[in-house]
Design a protein around this motif. Structure first.
Motif, short mmCIF file in Angstrom:
data_model
loop_
_atom_site.label_atom_id
_atom_site.label_comp_id
_atom_site.label_asym_id
_atom_site.label_seq_id
_atom_site.Cartn_x
_atom_site.Cartn_y
_atom_site.Cartn_z
N TYR A 149 0.82 -1.21 0.00
CA TYR A 149 0.00 0.00 0.00
C TYR A 149 0.86 1.27 0.00
CZ TYR A 149 -4.26 -2.67 1.07
OH TYR A 149 -5.33 -3.52 1.02
N VAL A 150 1.86 1.30 0.83
CA VAL A 150 2.63 2.53 1.00
C VAL A 150 3.49 2.82 -0.23
CG1 VAL A 150 4.44 3.66 2.36
CG2 VAL A 150 2.60 2.40 3.51
N LYS A 153 2.01 4.96 -2.91
CA LYS A 153 1.77 6.37 -2.59
C LYS A 153 2.70 7.24 -3.43
CE LYS A 153 1.95 9.36 1.55
NZ LYS A 153 3.13 10.14 1.18
N PRO A 160 -1.26 7.17 3.02
CA PRO A 160 -1.48 6.38 1.81
C PRO A 160 -2.98 6.21 1.52
CG PRO A 160 -0.83 4.95 3.62
CD PRO A 160 -0.73 6.36 4.13
N PRO A 223 6.94 5.53 7.39
CA PRO A 223 5.51 5.25 7.59
C PRO A 223 5.20 3.77 7.73
CG PRO A 223 5.94 5.99 5.34
CD PRO A 223 7.18 6.23 6.12
N VAL A 224 5.98 2.90 7.08
CA VAL A 224 5.71 1.47 7.20
C VAL A 224 6.00 1.00 8.63
CG1 VAL A 224 6.37 -0.84 6.43
CG2 VAL A 224 6.09 1.01 4.77
#
Length: 329
Positions: A149-150, A153, A160, A223-224
């Motif tokens: 998902y990220v 982005k 995201p 972010p992950v």
């Protein structure tokens, strides 16, 4: 949060932690689970809302090519996780009770091959799953989902959208599927009330990490890593953390809304642990006065108030800017 509500929720969390520790000890002592395989639990156990009436929803998730028949191990776990109770088996949908690969969780996302089953397994793995055998393998698989998902982005948004949109898509899907299942002969009242309260709260808990990222409350370099930490935390804990943050910065009206939301979560967990209550709501659901009945009607009223309180929070600052930017259109 009042002391009685906190005590009730803490008891559910304690019961769930105890069951998870017992499962990991049992599987380690047994020794039959092959390397590269994990037994992952979902549902109320993973949300930390376990009751004696809960199902044991599970998948074997593997990074290896070979499959494994986990049925004998599951039979042992079902009878050992709650004292004096054998937890129910998964439903007949074949969503659970099977072996899947880690790759199945991330391929595909979207388009025709992303079926109800693949979407549901992926989002539930993200928002309410827990390892019963190999937490490191579970964390690796969860990181893989988040990476998918990220990495999509484009850098123009703080959060995201790909991930948020899929969480929203899954919530809308289970709402639509409820209506499709309403004509079946399976129990309807419990499914309706679950949609009204715990599933709705799990949805809120699932977007909470993205709200915190958007609002700047969560400062992170990666972010992950941040999202992995958040989604490794049980849904009930994520929800209570969000409510505590909102209540701390809000006025008395906001604090009252947060308190009522916690009460709704607590009362549903308490009630759903009773076989008598489950039977009573199904009987109520078939009657003409079900909306005002003592069992089904009372919980339905609580769910309607929960919806109003959540709307009040989502449509007021500090949540309103997030709702307008990401969740309306």
């Amino acid at each position: 949060m009042s002391g009685s509500v906190r005590t009730s929720l803490e008891e559910a969390m304690r019961r769930s932690r105890t069951a998870i520790v017992a499962a990991r000890r049992t599987l380690e002592d047994d020794g039959r689970l092959p390397d590269g395989h994990d037994i992952v639990a979902f549902g109320s156990l993973a949300r930390f809302e376990l009751t004696p009436q809960s199902d044991l929803d599970w998948l074997v998730v593997t990074s290896e090519a070979r499959s494994f028949d986990a049925a004998p191990l599951i039979e042992t776990l079902r009878s050992q996780l709650v004292d004096g109770v054998t937890l129910s088996e998964p439903g007949s949908s074949r969503l659970f009770g099977e072996t899947i690969s880690v790759d199945d969780l991330v391929t595909p996302i979207g388009l025709q091959e992303d079926t109800n089953h693949t979407t549901t397994r992926r989002i539930l793995f993200l928002e309410e799953s827990v390892s019963l055998a190999r937490p490191a393998l579970h964390a690796q698989a969860l990181r893989g989902v988040l990476d998918a998902y990220v990495k999509a982005k484009d850098g123009s948004d703080r959060i995201p959208r790909y991930l948020l949109n899929d969480i929203i898509r899954y919530w809308r899907t289970i709402a639509v599927d409820y209506q499709a299942k309403a004509t079946q002969k399976n129990p309807k009242a419990l499914r309706y009330l679950k949609l009204l309260i715990p599933r709705k709260l799990c949805y809120v808990a699932s977007i909470a990490p993205l709200y915190l990222l958007h609002s700047g409350v969560a400062a992170c370099d990666d972010p992950v890593d941040y999202l992995l930490d958040q989604y490794s935390t049980p849904a009930l804990e994520r929800l209570l953390d969000l409510l505590a943050r909102i209540a701390r910065d809000g006025d008395d009206t906001v604090k009252e809304k947060c308190e009522r939301i916690a009460i709704a979560a607590s009362r549903f967990i308490e009630s759903s642990g009773s076989a008598d209550w489950r039977a009573a709501i199904e009987a109520d659901f078939r009657g003409d006065a079900r909306k005002e009945s003592a069992d089904f009607g009372a919980m339905r009223t609580l769910g309607k108030q929960l919806h109003a309180d959540l709307c009040g929070i989502f449509h007021a600052e500090p949540f309103d800017s997030f709702s307008r930017e990401y969740m309306v259109i």
